[in-house]
Enzyme design. Structure first.
Site, PDB file in Angstrom:
ATOM      1  N   ARG A  33      56.858  92.506 -24.639  1.00 58.82           N
ATOM      2  CA  ARG A  33      58.307  92.116 -25.265  1.00 58.82           C
ATOM      3  C   ARG A  33      59.723  93.321 -24.663  1.00 58.82           C
ATOM      4  O   ARG A  33      60.430  92.937 -23.570  1.00 58.82           O
ATOM      5  CB  ARG A  33      58.900  92.071 -26.618  1.00 58.82           C
ATOM      6  CG  ARG A  33      58.149  91.011 -27.267  1.00 58.82           C
ATOM      7  CD  ARG A  33      58.622  89.532 -27.019  1.00 58.82           C
ATOM      8  NE  ARG A  33      58.238  89.313 -28.113  1.00 58.82           N
ATOM      9  CZ  ARG A  33      56.646  88.415 -28.004  1.00 58.82           C
ATOM     10  NH1 ARG A  33      56.026  88.675 -27.084  1.00 58.82           N
ATOM     11  NH2 ARG A  33      56.325  87.706 -28.416  1.00 58.82           N
ATOM     12  N   LYS A 136      54.126  88.034 -45.048  1.00 61.02           N
ATOM     13  CA  LYS A 136      53.521  86.896 -44.153  1.00 61.02           C
ATOM     14  C   LYS A 136      52.517  87.161 -43.729  1.00 61.02           C
ATOM     15  O   LYS A 136      51.968  88.424 -43.446  1.00 61.02           O
ATOM     16  CB  LYS A 136      54.547  87.183 -43.193  1.00 61.02           C
ATOM     17  CG  LYS A 136      54.222  85.912 -41.861  1.00 61.02           C
ATOM     18  CD  LYS A 136      54.843  86.261 -40.384  1.00 61.02           C
ATOM     19  CE  LYS A 136      53.842  86.934 -39.476  1.00 61.02           C
ATOM     20  NZ  LYS A 136      54.446  86.643 -37.953  1.00 61.02           N
ATOM     21  N   GLU A 177      50.644  81.148 -42.733  1.00 61.61           N
ATOM     22  CA  GLU A 177      51.460  80.964 -41.046  1.00 61.61           C
ATOM     23  C   GLU A 177      49.790  80.514 -40.415  1.00 61.61           C
ATOM     24  O   GLU A 177      49.331  81.564 -40.028  1.00 61.61           O
ATOM     25  CB  GLU A 177      51.787  81.869 -40.450  1.00 61.61           C
ATOM     26  CG  GLU A 177      51.980  81.818 -39.015  1.00 61.61           C
ATOM     27  CD  GLU A 177      52.710  82.905 -38.289  1.00 61.61           C
ATOM     28  OE1 GLU A 177      53.028  83.888 -38.727  1.00 61.61           O
ATOM     29  OE2 GLU A 177      53.481  82.578 -36.983  1.00 61.61           O
ATOM     30  N   LYS A 219      53.838  78.069 -42.786  1.00 58.09           N
ATOM     31  CA  LYS A 219      54.032  78.862 -41.536  1.00 58.09           C
ATOM     32  C   LYS A 219      54.304  77.833 -40.729  1.00 58.09           C
ATOM     33  O   LYS A 219      52.814  78.082 -40.257  1.00 58.09           O
ATOM     34  CB  LYS A 219      55.065  79.877 -41.455  1.00 58.09           C
ATOM     35  CG  LYS A 219      55.644  79.891 -40.095  1.00 58.09           C
ATOM     36  CD  LYS A 219      56.224  81.667 -39.976  1.00 58.09           C
ATOM     37  CE  LYS A 219      56.425  82.032 -38.413  1.00 58.09           C
ATOM     38  NZ  LYS A 219      57.333  83.047 -38.686  1.00 58.09           N
ATOM     39  N   SER A 261      58.243  79.239 -33.372  1.00 59.61           N
ATOM     40  CA  SER A 261      58.270  79.089 -31.895  1.00 59.61           C
ATOM     41  C   SER A 261      57.128  79.287 -30.783  1.00 59.61           C
ATOM     42  O   SER A 261      57.590  77.810 -30.357  1.00 59.61           O
ATOM     43  CB  SER A 261      59.639  79.276 -31.084  1.00 59.61           C
ATOM     44  OG  SER A 261      59.750  80.957 -31.561  1.00 59.61           O
ATOM     45  N   GLY A 263      56.200  80.376 -28.048  1.00 57.76           N
ATOM     46  CA  GLY A 263      56.580  80.064 -27.034  1.00 57.76           C
ATOM     47  C   GLY A 263      57.291  79.019 -26.584  1.00 57.76           C
ATOM     48  O   GLY A 263      57.164  79.053 -25.351  1.00 57.76           O
ATOM     49  N   SER A 289      61.162  79.808 -38.553  1.00 56.43           N
ATOM     50  CA  SER A 289      61.269  81.438 -39.042  1.00 56.43           C
ATOM     51  C   SER A 289      60.733  81.778 -37.407  1.00 56.43           C
ATOM     52  O   SER A 289      59.417  82.374 -37.540  1.00 56.43           O
ATOM     53  CB  SER A 289      59.936  81.173 -40.045  1.00 56.43           C
ATOM     54  OG  SER A 289      59.633  83.211 -39.787  1.00 56.43           O
TER      55      SER A 289
HETATM   56  P1  13P Z   1      57.414  82.988 -32.263  1.00 58.01           P
HETATM   57  O1  13P Z   1      58.849  82.068 -32.578  1.00 58.01           O
HETATM   58  O2  13P Z   1      57.955  84.483 -31.103  1.00 58.01           O
HETATM   59  O3  13P Z   1      56.398  82.416 -32.464  1.00 58.01           O
HETATM   60  O4  13P Z   1      57.254  83.983 -33.885  1.00 58.01           O
HETATM   61  C1  13P Z   1      56.737  83.861 -34.659  1.00 58.01           C
HETATM   62  C2  13P Z   1      55.946  84.451 -35.603  1.00 58.01           C
HETATM   63  O5  13P Z   1      56.312  85.260 -36.860  1.00 58.01           O
HETATM   64  C3  13P Z   1      54.629  84.687 -34.637  1.00 58.01           C
HETATM   65  O6  13P Z   1      52.866  85.351 -35.953  1.00 58.01           O
END
Ligand code: 13P
Length: 340
Positions: A33, A136, A177, A219, A261, A263, A289
């Site tokens: 990033r 997480k 997640e 998630k 999100s 991408g 999130s």
């Molecule tokens: P993004 O919203 O950028 O996909 O990241 C969320 C996340 O915690 C990925 O593990």
């Protein structure tokens, strides 16, 4: 295990109109990033960037909790206040990413299995003592020719369930997640089918491991078209398919569902969340999130310069506010324009 604390934490995480800021990028992801905006990924730059995010005025109006990386949980503001304490004092719950990343899965080319269960119970106790109240763990499911395999879905769901049990015993709320990647040329129908199998497998394993569903947050990824598929499903279709999968697989006992999100464009992620909440009649709150869809503008504005901090914070506050509206089903393209 303090079930009262678990319940309080889980409810606060998904309080009306609030969501989570995912700021748990590993050092490797952070480097990617930072490279994109020409900032060197040193420990101090990562600290300064996180301080910029966390010190955003009014962040707690929209954000209930922040997911931190291990390094960040041990860092402090420039005035020497530990980040977990700083967030808590500002009405934001600190959380921690505890998995050790998704690694190539043996005998399963193209698939990943997430590692990190070894000695997790001891680490969890340390994280609780440091102030983390939720955690997480991310599993990665890739869609491709012949994948995901049953072996991949089972292995990842099993690890998510074992992690959840360890979290709960330490009075830390687990975020599970299972991210179905949007990378590929697959159709939105295929994405829906893979989401269905992934979530069915996950909730079966959570039940097998006796995880308390009242104290777990899911998630989820959204059911979108593969990013290289020529037919891109529109906002309404994504919302309807995602909600259909969730209704078929996620027990009503869950306190809430948050989305990554993955991408998607910033506004797409907001529009999809808004459309789902407008559908109504759901047994759980649906909120955000996001990492990239909350941070991208702020990072592009910051570029490692103290002089840009205020403007970068305004960019984060704006996206957080738009997503807070979406979490209530009250976002609109006009709200976006007015605020810009
Ligand atoms: P993004 O919203 O950028 O996909 O990241 C969320 C996340 O915690 C990925 O593990």
């Amino acid at each position: 295990m303090d079930t009262q604390l678990l319940g309080n934490t889980a409810r606060a995480m998904v309080a009306a109109g609030k969501g989570l800021l995912a700021a748990d990028e590993s050092a490797g992801t952070c480097k990617k990033r930072f490279d994109s905006v020409g900032v060197e990924s040193t420990e101090e730059n990562r600290r300064a960037y996180r301080e910029m995010l966390f010190a955003t005025p009014k962040l707690s109006d929209y954000v209930s909790g922040v997911i931190l990386f291990d390094e960040t949980l041990r860092q402090s503001t420039k005035d020497g206040v530990n980040f977990a304490k700083y967030l808590e004092a500002n009405g934001i719950i600190p959380g921690i990413k505890v998995d050790a990343g998704a690694h190539d899965m043996a005998l399963h080319p193209g698939e990943k299995a997430t590692e990190g269960l070894d000695k997790l119970a001891a680490r969890m106790q340390e994280y609780f003592a440091m102030g983390a109240r939720f955690a997480k763990w991310r599993a990665v499911i890739t869609i491709g020719k012949g994948i995901p395999t049953r072996a991949c879905l089972d292995a990842n769901a099993h690890a998510l369930a074992r992690y959840s049990a360890i979290c709960q015993e330490a009075s830390i709320v687990p975020i599970v997640e299972p991210e179905v990647l949007l990378d590929g040329d697959h159709s939105v129908e295929t994405s829906e089918e893979v989401h269905l199998r992934t979530l069915e497998t996950l909730f079966h394993e959570l039940a097998t491991q006796d995880v308390l569903l009242e104290h777990v947050i899911l998630k989820a990824s959204m059911v979108v078209s593969g990013n290289r598929n020529p037919r891109q499903a529109g906002v309404k279709e994504v919302a309807e398919r995602t909600v259909r999968v969730l209704k078929r697989t996620v027990p009503a006992a869950l306190p809430g569902v948050v989305f990554l999100s993955g991408g998607q464009g910033d506004q797409d992620a907001t529009a999809h969340l808004d459309a789902m909440n407008r559908m109504g009649g759901l047994p759980w709150p649906l909120t955000f999130s996001y990492s990239r869809a909350l941070q991208q503008m702020a990072l592009n504005t910051w570029r490692g310069k103290a002089a840009n901090v205020r403007e970068a914070q305004a960019a984060l506050a704006h996206r957080a506010r738009m997503n807070s509206l979406a979490a209530r089903g009250q976002w609109s393209a006009e709200a976006e324009k007015k605020a810009a």
